[in-house]
Design an enzyme around this catalytic site. Structure first.
Site, mmCIF file in Angstrom:
data_model
loop_
_atom_site.group_PDB
_atom_site.id
_atom_site.type_symbol
_atom_site.label_atom_id
_atom_site.label_comp_id
_atom_site.label_asym_id
_atom_site.label_seq_id
_atom_site.Cartn_x
_atom_site.Cartn_y
_atom_site.Cartn_z
ATOM 1 N N GLU A 64 -15.585 5.859 0.831
ATOM 2 C CA GLU A 64 -15.018 5.736 2.173
ATOM 3 C C GLU A 64 -15.393 4.383 2.757
ATOM 4 O O GLU A 64 -14.553 3.661 3.284
ATOM 5 C CB GLU A 64 -15.553 6.861 3.065
ATOM 6 C CG GLU A 64 -15.036 6.835 4.497
ATOM 7 C CD GLU A 64 -13.553 7.153 4.574
ATOM 8 O OE1 GLU A 64 -13.177 8.293 4.269
ATOM 9 O OE2 GLU A 64 -12.768 6.253 4.922
ATOM 10 N N ASP B 108 -12.862 1.342 3.850
ATOM 11 C CA ASP B 108 -12.732 0.935 5.253
ATOM 12 C C ASP B 108 -13.079 -0.534 5.423
ATOM 13 O O ASP B 108 -12.375 -1.279 6.116
ATOM 14 C CB ASP B 108 -13.659 1.781 6.136
ATOM 15 C CG ASP B 108 -13.337 3.267 6.056
ATOM 16 O OD1 ASP B 108 -12.230 3.606 5.596
ATOM 17 O OD2 ASP B 108 -14.195 4.078 6.450
ATOM 18 N N SER C 135 -7.548 7.881 6.092
ATOM 19 C CA SER C 135 -8.783 7.104 6.061
ATOM 20 C C SER C 135 -8.503 5.626 5.925
ATOM 21 O O SER C 135 -9.288 4.802 6.380
ATOM 22 C CB SER C 135 -9.620 7.499 4.843
ATOM 23 O OG SER C 135 -10.337 8.646 5.088
#
Ligand SMILES: *[C@@H]1O[C@H](CO)[C@@H](O)[C@H](O)[C@H]1NC(C)=O
Ligand SMILES: *[C@@H]1O[C@H](CO)[C@@H](O)[C@H](O)[C@H]1NC(C)=O
Ligand SMILES: *[C@@H]1O[C@H](CO)[C@@H](O)[C@H](O)[C@H]1NC(C)=O
Ligand SMILES: *[C@@H]1O[C@H](CO)[C@@H](O)[C@H](O)[C@H]1NC(C)=O
Length: 634
Positions: free
Chosen positions: A302, A306, A549
């Site tokens: 993640e 990001d 996401s």
């Protein structure tokens, strides 16, 4: 001391229990209720009556009824106060609970036999706290306490039955009482590695269902990085082409953008360099500015996703702040972050809601005190984690949502990914007719904080297979489905009324009553951005990654460029954007998405249609138009 007081209590209990605990006849009302125990948890036995618990009573905040009005006053493009954001001190002062609330609740505790010397008001004036026995708490709250245990993790937690009560005259002065109905709200990725690879089915019953994780279809060997292949692989040049996003920052010293990650998620420095080496050579060696919140540390999926996209899109000259939240033992909850951003939100010194982790960490993690108000919030903050509404109680969600509004008052843009399971909740879980979680349920399960009207919820789109990067995108229907729908907790905010009513009047699907909330509630997402086929360096390999996401940090980077341009000419940051983006002046600032659906719960979900829809919101950013429209605002 603890032992002594228990002994004393046992004596008191044995001899005079009737006198001490006889409750005066005051009418009591149910204060909070939960519809379901989160997955995996079950009561194992009644709690020992002499066990001592830190009872914390969150007092009603003043002026909360005017919160939306205050927020619109500084965020609505037609308001004369547009951009006149509040100071943290003004926020703290405005919402501080009244003296009347403090005295009413204190008075009730004392009348009920909790000695005045045992009751303390926390420094921010928002909570009354007292150490009480389980027997005292049961008497005060008209409930029973149980020891709950989690089937998978073996964690134990003290909690009451499905509801607790307060006297009628006290209830309006209290937001919530803990520990009662609130379960472990820590933000944790489910087992199965940094990127979610398990099938939807195997997720049923995982801890609190937890947050959304991006999905991957695995490692890729050939990287195209060509505009001709954006339907197969998204790289930064594809994002730039899709949204016409070319911008050279001018005010990086004034501007700020933050990405939130919850430990144990953390980025891998060599992954950043592998990504930059291939897609943004000048940024090799660049790192985010780490702000460690309650032991947050550096160590993957993640975070890699990001940061690789947020950093490469804002470019080398704009620093990106990483809010690494929680330690690797306890993890953290959204409240841990909010405590750090706004000191007035903290429950009390060195602690927080029991459903949130405690610091210093009794399990050996971060040993400092809970960090209250240590961070000046970045202008734009992106979070790619979420819960389902049913996992938390409405009061807990309302309290947190109000806090997002306060950040909006302070000029912060809070972005949350809308979820990856279409109209279903995380893991594909839906609701049955009683609102209880059920994998085979047919009612939609909204996401939180996506459903909070005071954040901006970001859905996912895709370049259609075989299509050109210049062709219109569709709702994402590869590997994931864009989260969207209607809240069961929050009413519809005024700013989206006409857009949502337009959708409902023209395109509402004809599902049986009870499939989704049609009573006029908050609808999401607000906007969307590509969420399919992202090339991401994860643990030394490139993988193809999917999810809202990805959509959230990409949107954050684009909005951050708008802030840069405004700051460069002496204007204020864009703050809470929803009243603006739904306004007439921004009607053409988004690429309207009109193809695709967000299936779930045995249905096709909703369909993307002209105008706002509960799949892709208002559409994807058209950067030049957004920039021009925002530069016209004061
Ligand atoms: C409750 O007990 C703990 C542990 O003994 C103590 O640290 C804390 O100060 C007490 N709180 C109150 C409000 O008395
Ligand atoms: C680009 O990615 C490959 C892996 O596909 C990696 O081996 C190489 O080092 C990267 N290039 C640079 C300049 O970092
Ligand atoms: C529908 O949403 C409203 C909030 O807008 C809420 O009060 C109501 O309880 C919800 N209905 C159901 C069945 O969840
Ligand atoms: C709609 O989306 C589907 C894929 O989800 C795609 O196959 C189809 O070509 C799209 N149609 C249009 C008109 O974009």
């Amino acid at each position: 001391m603890l032992l002594a007081s228990r002994l004393l209590l046992a004596v008191v209990l044995g001899l005079t229990s009737v006198v001490v605990f006889a409750s005066p006849v005051v009418p009591r009302v149910p204060h909070e209720r939960r519809s379901a125990i989160p997955h995996g948890w079950a009561p194992t036995r009644r709690a020992d009556s002499d066990f001592i618990i830190p009872l914390r009573i969150g007092l009603s905040q003043s002026n909360l009824q005017s919160l939306e009005e205050y927020l619109l006053d500084v965020s609505h493009p037609e308001s004369p106060n547009y951009g006149n954001h509040w100071s943290p001190a003004k926020v703290a002062e405005t919402f501080k609970p009244s003296a009347e609330s403090v005295s009413t609740v204190r008075g009730w505790l004392v009348e009920s036999g909790i000695g005045a010397e045992r009751v303390r008001l926390n420094p921010s004036g928002g909570w009354l706290v007292a150490n009480v026995t389980v027997a005292e708490a049961e008497e005060l709250l008209g409930t029973e306490y149980y020891v709950y245990e989690h089937a998978e993790t073996g964690h134990k937690q003290l909690g009451c039955g499905q509801t607790y009560h307060l006297p009628e005259h006290v209830s309006p002065h209290v937001e919530l009482v803990t520990p009662t109905l609130h379960f472990d709200a820590k933000v944790r990725h489910r087992r199965g590695g940094p990127l979610e690879k398990r099938s939807v089915k195997s997720k049923v019953g995982s801890p609190g269902s937890g947050p959304v994780s991006p999905k991957t279809t695995g490692i890729i060997k050939t990287i195209f990085n060509q505009l001709e292949h954006c339907d197969e692989q998204i790289t930064p040049i594809c994002v730039r082409a899709l949204y016409d996003f070319v911008y050279l920052p001018l005010a990086t010293h004034k501007n700020s953008i933050g990405i939130v990650e919850y430990t144990p998620q953390a980025y891998v420095p060599s992954d950043l360099d592998m990504f930059f080496g291939n897609f943004s050579a000048s940024q090799v060696g660049e790192r985010p500015n780490l702000i460690s919140i309650d032991g947050g540390f550096d160590v993957n999926g993640e975070s890699d996703l990001d940061l690789q996209y947020a950093m490469s899109l804002v470019g080398k000259s704009q620093p990106v702040t990483l809010y690494q939240t929680g330690d690797d033992v306890e993890g953290a909850s959204f409240n841990t972050l909010l405590d750090a951003l706004d000191g007035s939100y903290c429950t009390f010194e060195g602690g927080d809601d029991p459903e949130d982790p405690a610091y210093p960490d009794p399990f050996g993690g971060y040993q400092g005190d809970l960090q209250c108000g240590i961070v000046t919030p970045a202008h734009v903050i992106s979070t790619s984690y979420s819960y389902d509404e049913w996992e938390l109680t409405p009061a807990y969600e309302q309290r947190q949502c109000a806090e997002y509004a306060k950040l909006g008052l302070m000029g912060v843009t809070m972005l949350y990914s809308s979820g990856d399971y279409g109209v279903a909740g995380n893991g594909g879980i839906c609701l049955d007719s009683d609102g209880e979680p059920d994998f085979f349920g047919t009612s939609f399960a909204p996401s939180f904080p996506g459903s909070c009207p005071f954040i901006t919820s970001v859905g996912a789109t895709q370049v259609n297979p075989g299509a050109k990067v210049t062709d219109p995108e569709s709702a994402c229907m590869q590997v994931i489905f864009s989260g969207g729908g209607f809240s069961n907790v929050f009413a519809m905010p005024s700013y989206q009324k006409s857009a949502v009513e337009h959708y409902l009047s023209k395109y509402a699907p004809a599902y049986p009553a009870g499939t989704f909330n049609t009573s006029g509630s908050r609808a999401y997402p607000d906007l969307s951005a590509n969420g399919a086929n992202y090339v991401v360096a994860v643990q030394g390999e490139f993988e193809l990654v999917y999810g809202t996401s990805a959509s959230s940090p990409v949107t954050a980077a684009i909005l951050s460029a708008v802030n840069d341009a405004r700051l460069a000419i002496g204007k204020k940051p864009i703050g809470f954007i929803n009243p603006t983006i739904y306004s007439g002046a921004f009607q053409h600032a988004f690429n309207d998405i009109t193809n695709g659906t967000n299936p779930g719960c045995g249905t096709d979900g909703f369909t993307a249609e002209p105008g706002w829809d509960p799949v892709t919101g208002l559409g994807t950013p058209n950067f030049p138009r957004l920039l021009a429209s925002w530069l016209l605002l004061p």
